[in-house]
Design an enzyme around this catalytic site. Structure first.
Site, PDB file in Angstrom:
ATOM      1  N   THR A  30      -5.662  12.166   6.289  1.00  0.00           N
ATOM      2  CA  THR A  30      -4.473  12.529   6.694  1.00  0.00           C
ATOM      3  C   THR A  30      -4.365  13.546   7.877  1.00  0.00           C
ATOM      4  OG1 THR A  30      -3.550  11.734   4.575  1.00  0.00           O
ATOM      5  CG2 THR A  30      -2.232  12.608   6.067  1.00  0.00           C
ATOM      6  N   ASN A  71      -3.257  18.853   0.344  1.00  0.00           N
ATOM      7  CA  ASN A  71      -4.216  18.247   0.966  1.00  0.00           C
ATOM      8  C   ASN A  71      -3.877  18.147   2.434  1.00  0.00           C
ATOM      9  OD1 ASN A  71      -4.605  15.000   1.819  1.00  0.00           O
ATOM     10  ND2 ASN A  71      -6.502  15.875   0.780  1.00  0.00           N
ATOM     11  N   LYS A 106       0.934  -1.277   0.025  1.00  0.00           N
ATOM     12  CA  LYS A 106      -0.095  -0.039  -0.063  1.00  0.00           C
ATOM     13  C   LYS A 106       0.843   1.301   0.159  1.00  0.00           C
ATOM     14  CE  LYS A 106      -4.227   1.754   0.149  1.00  0.00           C
ATOM     15  NZ  LYS A 106      -3.787   2.678  -0.807  1.00  0.00           N
ATOM     16  N   LYS A 147       5.332   2.320  -2.541  1.00  0.00           N
ATOM     17  CA  LYS A 147       5.460   3.703  -3.147  1.00  0.00           C
ATOM     18  C   LYS A 147       5.569   3.876  -4.602  1.00  0.00           C
ATOM     19  CE  LYS A 147       4.578   7.703  -1.116  1.00  0.00           C
ATOM     20  NZ  LYS A 147       3.654   8.007   0.011  1.00  0.00           N
ATOM     21  N   SER A 205      -7.796   4.902   3.818  1.00  0.00           N
ATOM     22  CA  SER A 205      -7.330   4.163   2.722  1.00  0.00           C
ATOM     23  C   SER A 205      -7.823   2.951   2.849  1.00  0.00           C
ATOM     24  CB  SER A 205      -5.965   4.112   2.176  1.00  0.00           C
ATOM     25  OG  SER A 205      -5.906   5.285   1.520  1.00  0.00           O
ATOM     26  N   LYS A 214       4.718   2.507   8.810  1.00  0.00           N
ATOM     27  CA  LYS A 214       3.512   3.288   9.116  1.00  0.00           C
ATOM     28  C   LYS A 214       2.200   2.317   9.240  1.00  0.00           C
ATOM     29  CE  LYS A 214       3.307   6.975   6.593  1.00  0.00           C
ATOM     30  NZ  LYS A 214       3.107   7.902   5.605  1.00  0.00           N
TER      31      LYS A 214
HETATM   32  P1  NAD Z   1      -0.026  18.238  -2.045  1.00  0.00           P
HETATM   33  O1  NAD Z   1       0.591  18.073  -3.362  1.00  0.00           O
HETATM   34  O2  NAD Z   1      -1.435  18.212  -1.956  1.00  0.00           O
HETATM   35  O3  NAD Z   1       0.354  19.517  -1.313  1.00  0.00           O
HETATM   36  C1  NAD Z   1       1.887  19.793  -1.253  1.00  0.00           C
HETATM   37  C2  NAD Z   1       2.209  21.300  -0.710  1.00  0.00           C
HETATM   38  O4  NAD Z   1       3.383  21.355  -0.305  1.00  0.00           O
HETATM   39  C3  NAD Z   1       1.774  22.282  -1.657  1.00  0.00           C
HETATM   40  O5  NAD Z   1       0.830  23.278  -0.920  1.00  0.00           O
HETATM   41  C4  NAD Z   1       2.877  22.827  -2.255  1.00  0.00           C
HETATM   42  O6  NAD Z   1       2.912  24.130  -2.657  1.00  0.00           O
HETATM   43  C5  NAD Z   1       3.848  22.801  -0.908  1.00  0.00           C
HETATM   44  N1  NAD Z   1       5.130  22.590  -1.301  1.00  0.00           N
HETATM   45  C6  NAD Z   1       5.726  21.806  -2.257  1.00  0.00           C
HETATM   46  N2  NAD Z   1       7.294  22.209  -2.596  1.00  0.00           N
HETATM   47  C7  NAD Z   1       7.279  23.055  -1.477  1.00  0.00           C
HETATM   48  C8  NAD Z   1       8.524  23.732  -0.867  1.00  0.00           C
HETATM   49  N3  NAD Z   1       9.599  23.574  -1.432  1.00  0.00           N
HETATM   50  N4  NAD Z   1       8.352  24.702   0.275  1.00  0.00           N
HETATM   51  C9  NAD Z   1       7.186  24.813   0.794  1.00  0.00           C
HETATM   52  N5  NAD Z   1       5.990  24.238   0.191  1.00  0.00           N
HETATM   53  C10 NAD Z   1       6.112  23.228  -0.575  1.00  0.00           C
HETATM   54  O7  NAD Z   1       0.523  17.132  -1.147  1.00  0.00           O
HETATM   55  P2  NAD Z   1       0.144  16.394   0.104  1.00  0.00           P
HETATM   56  O8  NAD Z   1      -0.779  15.159  -0.263  1.00  0.00           O
HETATM   57  O9  NAD Z   1      -0.400  17.441   0.859  1.00  0.00           O
HETATM   58  O10 NAD Z   1       1.376  15.792   0.594  1.00  0.00           O
HETATM   59  C11 NAD Z   1       2.218  16.689   1.501  1.00  0.00           C
HETATM   60  C12 NAD Z   1       2.993  15.467   2.217  1.00  0.00           C
HETATM   61  O11 NAD Z   1       2.460  14.781   3.237  1.00  0.00           O
HETATM   62  C13 NAD Z   1       3.931  14.614   1.615  1.00  0.00           C
HETATM   63  O12 NAD Z   1       5.111  14.523   2.272  1.00  0.00           O
HETATM   64  C14 NAD Z   1       3.187  13.449   1.277  1.00  0.00           C
HETATM   65  O13 NAD Z   1       4.138  12.350   1.130  1.00  0.00           O
HETATM   66  C15 NAD Z   1       2.668  13.437   2.766  1.00  0.00           C
HETATM   67  N6  NAD Z   1       1.620  12.662   3.000  1.00  0.00           N
HETATM   68  C16 NAD Z   1       0.314  12.667   2.273  1.00  0.00           C
HETATM   69  C17 NAD Z   1      -0.747  11.959   2.373  1.00  0.00           C
HETATM   70  C18 NAD Z   1      -2.066  12.105   1.757  1.00  0.00           C
HETATM   71  O14 NAD Z   1      -2.952  11.469   2.087  1.00  0.00           O
HETATM   72  N7  NAD Z   1      -2.052  12.839   0.695  1.00  0.00           N
HETATM   73  C19 NAD Z   1      -0.769  10.856   3.335  1.00  0.00           C
HETATM   74  C20 NAD Z   1       0.558  10.613   4.105  1.00  0.00           C
HETATM   75  C21 NAD Z   1       1.673  11.782   3.937  1.00  0.00           C
END
Ligand code: NAD
Length: 417
Positions: A191, A222, A71, A107, A350, A95
């Site tokens: 999340t 997100n 996953k 991944k 999920s 996790k």
């Molecule tokens: P997303 O694409 O929805 O949002 C990412 C955000 O980070 C955006 O606002 C973007 O502008 C910002 N960003 C990107 N590069 C940046 C930088 N250099 N400096 C500052 N801000 C920056 O992605 P997401 O799904 O919110 O994921 C964010 C983190 O959370 C990642 O590390 C991801 O692996 C982790 N994560 C996400 C989920 C999920 O369900 N979406 C679950 C677990 C972990």
């Protein structure tokens, strides 16, 4: 620049090695768990809107599947690399084990800049990448989900592509889908909701009150955007937020819903008038009680860690802290809730989505949120108890729990043949 200096896979392996040492795992077990089980590299052509054909490279890595099907999310970014995907796959294994749901870790990612692609190009790239990795993915084998720059629509295209190849609908092949095609209530916020639950538990453990806590969140997607909103609703004062365009600071508190409306209207936080502009570097060092990195890896490094003011860090992003920064923050007495616990709410819902798709039986949103809250609280408590018992920090506490669970499953299943 900082991102390129630190290899996330080195960070992940180092974290595992420390836990393996403390657990006294055999050399054979260490060797098995250090390496991903499967790594698929795909190079594939996509026809762009102007008629040209461009080549893309993508990956799907399964780290360990001894506790259940693989996953993990799919990431679209120019910075995607095999080592990044390996690290993220390994973190998914731990996790799922921390929150004790029956999945292994995987991944995927494609090297691309989705902001420079049209929706039609993104769809064609997604469908071709899905076809290339359908050697691995499937509802019983490996189930993708959203990650950076991927979203419910993209999960829908993956599900549809896989289903077209089968000749019938297979909703359980992805999670994080739109509700209309077998998505789950509550998945979009899951999340961030998990981040909120563990933050609330940590605030309580510290004897703080949410109303007295100032919060800085890096990343407004997100996870970061919704986490900022939920903490704002919980009564915390969100003083700093940021996205890739830069950061915003208002020591009197930011109206998060208003900033969200601005971001939706303008495509980014840039230009939001009710706060001062700061750089992403400055943002992390702002005075606050709670810092929530929710963007990407390697944001807290040996260079900025000594200047961090927060007393509580909640790792909503995966791998935001390098090993060096981890040690510095630990010595500074900062409490850090590690990624493999803090952002596990996403994979937990999920799991609920996958179960609902397999059973063709859907649950109400409050049922999902209640179950999520129960799992996050239980996991937080288990990690805290383990950390206190062993006199280690929360990251090590989480790793001791998770690695022991995966090692036990691996031991019981044995070495085939
Ligand atoms: P997303 O694409 O929805 O949002 C990412 C955000 O980070 C955006 O606002 C973007 O502008 C910002 N960003 C990107 N590069 C940046 C930088 N250099 N400096 C500052 N801000 C920056 O992605 P997401 O799904 O919110 O994921 C964010 C983190 O959370 C990642 O590390 C991801 O692996 C982790 N994560 C996400 C989920 C999920 O369900 N979406 C679950 C677990 C972990």
């Amino acid at each position: 620049m900082v991102i390129e200096m630190v290899n996330p896979y080195d960070v992940a392996v180092h974290q595992f090695d420390e836990a393996a040492e403390r657990l006294g795992l055999s050399q054979a077990m260490r060797a098995i768990l250090r390496k991903p089980k499967r790594e698929l590299i795909v190079n594939f052509p996509v026809r762009m809107d102007n008629g040209d054909v461009e080549m893309f490279t993508g990956y799907r890595v399964q780290h360990n599947i001894n506790r259940g099907p693989a996953k993990g999310g799919i990431r679209y970014s120019p910075a995607v690399s095999l080592d990044e995907v390996r690290a993220l796959a390994m973190w998914m294994t731990w996790k799922c084990a921390v929150v004790d749901i029956p999945f292994g870790g995987a991944k995927g990612g494609v090297i691309c800049d989705p902001h420079l692609m049209s929706s039609a190009e993104l769809e064609r790239m997604t469908r071709r990448y899905t076809t290339e990795i359908s050697l691995l993915i499937g509802p019983d084998s490996d189930i993708p989900a959203p990650d950076m720059n991927t979203n419910p629509q993209i999960m829908g295209w993956i599900m549809d592509t896989y289903s077209m190849h089968r000749g019938y609908s297979v909703p359980a092949v992805t999670t994080g889908k739109p509700l209309a095609i077998g998505g789950s209530e509550g998945r979009l916020e899951a999340t961030a909701r998990g981040v909120q639950v563990v933050t609330r538990e940590a605030i309580r453990d510290k004897g703080w009150q949410p109303e007295n806590c100032s919060v800085v969140v890096q990343g407004f997607g997100n996870v970061g955007g919704i986490a900022a909103r939920l903490l704002h609703e919980m009564g915390c004062k969100v003083v700093g937020i940021s996205d890739i365009s830069g950061g915003l600071y208002n020591p009197n508190g930011i109206d998060v819903p208003a900033a969200m409306r601005h971001s939706r209207r303008n495509g980014s936080l840039k230009g939001y008038a009710e706060a001062d502009a700061v750089s992403n570097t400055e943002l992390l060092e702002l005075p606050c009680d709670i810092l929530i990195p929710a963007a990407l890896e390697n944001q807290l490094t040996e260079r900025n860690a000594p200047r961090i003011k927060a007393r509580l860090i909640v790792e909503a992003a995966n791998g935001p802290t390098t090993n060096e920064a981890d040690a510095i923050l630990n010595d500074m007495g900062v409490t850090l809730i590690p990624d493999i616990l803090a952002n596990a709410g996403g994979v937990t819902v999920s799991y609920f989505e996958w179960v609902q798709d397999l059973q063709r039986f859907f649950w109400a949103e409050d049922e999902i949120n209640n179950r999520l809250e129960m799992i996050m609280k239980r996991s937080y408590k288990a990690v805290k108890t383990k950390a206190d018992e062993q006199e280690v920090n929360m990251r090590m506490g989480a790793y001791l729990l998770a690695v022991a669970r995966v090692a036990e499953a691996t031991e019981i299943r044995g070495v085939y043949p």
